[in-house]
Design an enzyme around this catalytic site. Structure first.
Site, PDB file in Angstrom:
ATOM      1  N   ARG A   1      29.317  -3.409  23.718  1.00  0.00           N
ATOM      2  CA  ARG A   1      28.759  -2.433  24.674  1.00  0.00           C
ATOM      3  C   ARG A   1      29.614  -1.191  24.875  1.00  0.00           C
ATOM      4  O   ARG A   1      30.844  -1.254  24.823  1.00  0.00           O
ATOM      5  CB  ARG A   1      28.548  -3.126  26.032  1.00  0.00           C
ATOM      6  CG  ARG A   1      27.462  -4.183  25.971  1.00  0.00           C
ATOM      7  CD  ARG A   1      27.267  -4.930  27.274  1.00  0.00           C
ATOM      8  NE  ARG A   1      26.157  -5.882  27.142  1.00  0.00           N
ATOM      9  CZ  ARG A   1      26.251  -7.055  26.519  1.00  0.00           C
ATOM     10  NH1 ARG A   1      27.411  -7.450  26.007  1.00  0.00           N
ATOM     11  NH2 ARG A   1      25.205  -7.840  26.403  1.00  0.00           N
TER      12      ARG A   1
ATOM     13  N   ASP B   1      30.905 -15.090  26.819  1.00  0.00           N
ATOM     14  CA  ASP B   1      30.404 -13.888  26.147  1.00  0.00           C
ATOM     15  C   ASP B   1      31.477 -12.826  26.379  1.00  0.00           C
ATOM     16  O   ASP B   1      31.248 -11.829  27.044  1.00  0.00           O
ATOM     17  CB  ASP B   1      29.043 -13.474  26.730  1.00  0.00           C
ATOM     18  CG  ASP B   1      28.385 -12.351  25.932  1.00  0.00           C
ATOM     19  OD1 ASP B   1      29.013 -11.849  24.979  1.00  0.00           O
ATOM     20  OD2 ASP B   1      27.250 -11.994  26.269  1.00  0.00           O
TER      21      ASP B   1
ATOM     22  N   HIS C   1      25.578  -2.825  20.557  1.00  0.00           N
ATOM     23  CA  HIS C   1      25.503  -3.019  19.107  1.00  0.00           C
ATOM     24  C   HIS C   1      24.872  -1.844  18.353  1.00  0.00           C
ATOM     25  O   HIS C   1      24.014  -2.033  17.474  1.00  0.00           O
ATOM     26  CB  HIS C   1      24.743  -4.315  18.797  1.00  0.00           C
ATOM     27  CG  HIS C   1      25.464  -5.567  19.231  1.00  0.00           C
ATOM     28  ND1 HIS C   1      26.833  -5.670  19.286  1.00  0.00           N
ATOM     29  CD2 HIS C   1      24.984  -6.783  19.639  1.00  0.00           C
ATOM     30  CE1 HIS C   1      27.175  -6.892  19.684  1.00  0.00           C
ATOM     31  NE2 HIS C   1      26.078  -7.576  19.914  1.00  0.00           N
TER      32      HIS C   1
ATOM     33  N   GLU D   1      32.687 -12.798  16.681  1.00  0.00           N
ATOM     34  CA  GLU D   1      32.524 -11.441  16.162  1.00  0.00           C
ATOM     35  C   GLU D   1      33.879 -10.732  16.198  1.00  0.00           C
ATOM     36  O   GLU D   1      34.365 -10.369  17.264  1.00  0.00           O
ATOM     37  CB  GLU D   1      31.519 -10.672  17.029  1.00  0.00           C
ATOM     38  CG  GLU D   1      30.162 -11.331  17.140  1.00  0.00           C
ATOM     39  CD  GLU D   1      29.424 -10.933  18.415  1.00  0.00           C
ATOM     40  OE1 GLU D   1      29.140  -9.745  18.614  1.00  0.00           O
ATOM     41  OE2 GLU D   1      29.132 -11.832  19.235  1.00  0.00           O
TER      42      GLU D   1
ATOM     43  N   HIS E   1      27.388 -10.471  12.983  1.00  0.00           N
ATOM     44  CA  HIS E   1      26.909 -11.228  14.143  1.00  0.00           C
ATOM     45  C   HIS E   1      26.318 -12.586  13.744  1.00  0.00           C
ATOM     46  O   HIS E   1      25.293 -13.011  14.290  1.00  0.00           O
ATOM     47  CB  HIS E   1      25.871 -10.391  14.893  1.00  0.00           C
ATOM     48  CG  HIS E   1      25.796 -10.656  16.362  1.00  0.00           C
ATOM     49  ND1 HIS E   1      25.517 -11.898  16.884  1.00  0.00           N
ATOM     50  CD2 HIS E   1      25.964  -9.838  17.429  1.00  0.00           C
ATOM     51  CE1 HIS E   1      25.511 -11.813  18.206  1.00  0.00           C
ATOM     52  NE2 HIS E   1      25.778 -10.576  18.565  1.00  0.00           N
TER      53      HIS E   1
END
Ligand code: GLA
Length: 385
Positions: A113, A284, A138, A349, A212
């Site tokens: 982000r 996350d 993304h 990632e 991803h």
């Protein structure tokens, strides 16, 4: 030189070559490395292809040049049984539907982000597409995952390779500069999938490329990932606000559910009532890797005890986003008709930190004309008892 001496010398050289030349073996194995190409369907930018990289151990990686998506990855378990360990769809049309949560795709121009889609370089303000309100996620509405890439097989000793290239035009999704990006997928006989990222620009810009892939080492569609024993080589992570933008703090993991320095099941502390786990709806978060230099270093690993499959992730990047599929909700149907249910895949990632362009304390993500962005990540597959 007398003929007999010459003959002796030749046979000596030959004998040495046979016994000690490690390239003899390499060549034998290399012959088993292959790349196969097939048609994958139509996109608005042209026909897509599917490339299958295979090694001598039977590992197969299927990649389409639409989004550079890894659609399938066959890896053996401790009994030699192969399973597809990445989440995704059965066919191109499903990826084109625009509801894939970035399954297996190349992410660009900027992974994760950017707060409110705004940043500036050298005093010049830029506004990006807001596709994850109130932020950009993304790369915006149509990032690198939603474009067709030029593709070609590449020969490199010891690898089966695919090279993807794309020029993202100036101001695409609001990013400045014509950005020429190259991503190489390279599979070797050590069961390593090496991904190389490179980029150049003709105007100062920002860049953060990653892949991803969602892994489930039990095999895609075989239940949740909470039993995977995860290790992340990170003493700190970047806590987030309610919109998943980092606060700027580098917080120690010690004593928190974010401490994965020793392998720990993903599900062990996920319901611990931790504020950051509440904000992220689970894990996350970006982890700040304990790196000692600029080279490839072990960043994370995941072990799945029932299959024995073991995945190691090495990278040159300073961070890794550990995301455990908290937004998967059964609304998309995956391979073999199995729905993508809650937490049935996890992502590791490799990246620079989210929102770096607005965070002076984070490693910089600016790329200028004349510079070359280069980054490498390895996903290595093996088995353990
Ligand atoms: C990243 C983000 C998550 C989510 C997924 C895609 O991992 O950090 O919040 O957006 O991508 O669904």
């Amino acid at each position: 030189m007398k003929p007999v001496t010459y003959f002796l010398l030749l046979s000596l050289l030959g004998a040495t070559g046979c016994k000690n030349n490690p390239r003899q073996n390499e060549t034998a194995e290399a012959s088993a490395l292959s790349v196969k190409v097939s048609d994958y369907g139509q996109t608005v930018e042209g026909p897509a292809k599917l490339y299958t990289l295979t090694n001598s151990k039977g590992i197969q990686v299927e990649i389409t040049n639409y989004g550079g998506i890894i659609t399938r990855l066959l890896a053996p378990d401790k009994n030699g049984q192969f399973a597809d360990v990445v989440l995704g769809f059965d066919k191109l049309e499903d990826y084109l539907q625009n509801n894939s949560p970035y399954f297996g795709a190349i992410i660009g121009r900027f992974g994760n982000r950017i707060a409110k889609g705004a940043f500036s370089i050298d005093g010049q303000q830029y506004a990006l597409a807001i596709n994850n309100a109130p932020n950009t996620l993304h790369g915006g509405a149509a990032g690198f995952d939603k474009h067709l890439w030029q593709a070609r097989e590449i020969g490199r000793e010891g690898y089966a390779g695919l090279e993807l290239n794309r020029t993202s035009p100036d101001m695409e999704e609001g990013f400045p500069g014509n950005l020429n990006a190259t991503v190489r997928y390279l599979l070797n006989d050590d069961n390593e999938l090496l991904i190389e990222y490179e980029a150049t620009t003709d105007k100062a810009t920002i860049i953060n490329l990653t892949n991803h892939a969602y892994f489930n080492l039990k095999g895609a569609g075989n239940g949740d990932i909470l039993g995977h024993e995860l290790m992340i080589a990170a003493s700190r992570f970047t806590p987030v606000d309610s919109t998943l933008i980092p606060t700027g703090e580098l917080r120690p993991v010690a004593g928190t559910p974010f401490d994965f320095k020793n392998p720990t099941p993903i599900g062990a502390r996920i319901n611990a009532g931790d504020e950051q786990l509440r904000l992220g709806r689970g894990y996350d978060h970006n982890f700040v890797l304990d790196k000692s230099g600029q080279g490839l270093e072990l960043a994370a690993s995941a072990f799945e005890p029932t299959s024995g499959r073991f995945l190691e992730v090495l990278t040159t990047e300073p961070g890794i986003q550990f995301y455990c599929g908290n937004f998967l909700d059964g609304s998309t149907v995956g391979k073999g008709g199995v729905k993508h249910e809650y937490r049935t895949g996890f992502c590791l990632e490799t990246q620079h930190f989210p929102d770096s362009p607005n965070q002076p304390g984070f490693p910089a993500t600016v790329l200028r004309p004349g510079e070359k962005f280069a980054s490498k990540t390895v996903y290595r597959f093996s088995v353990k008892e």
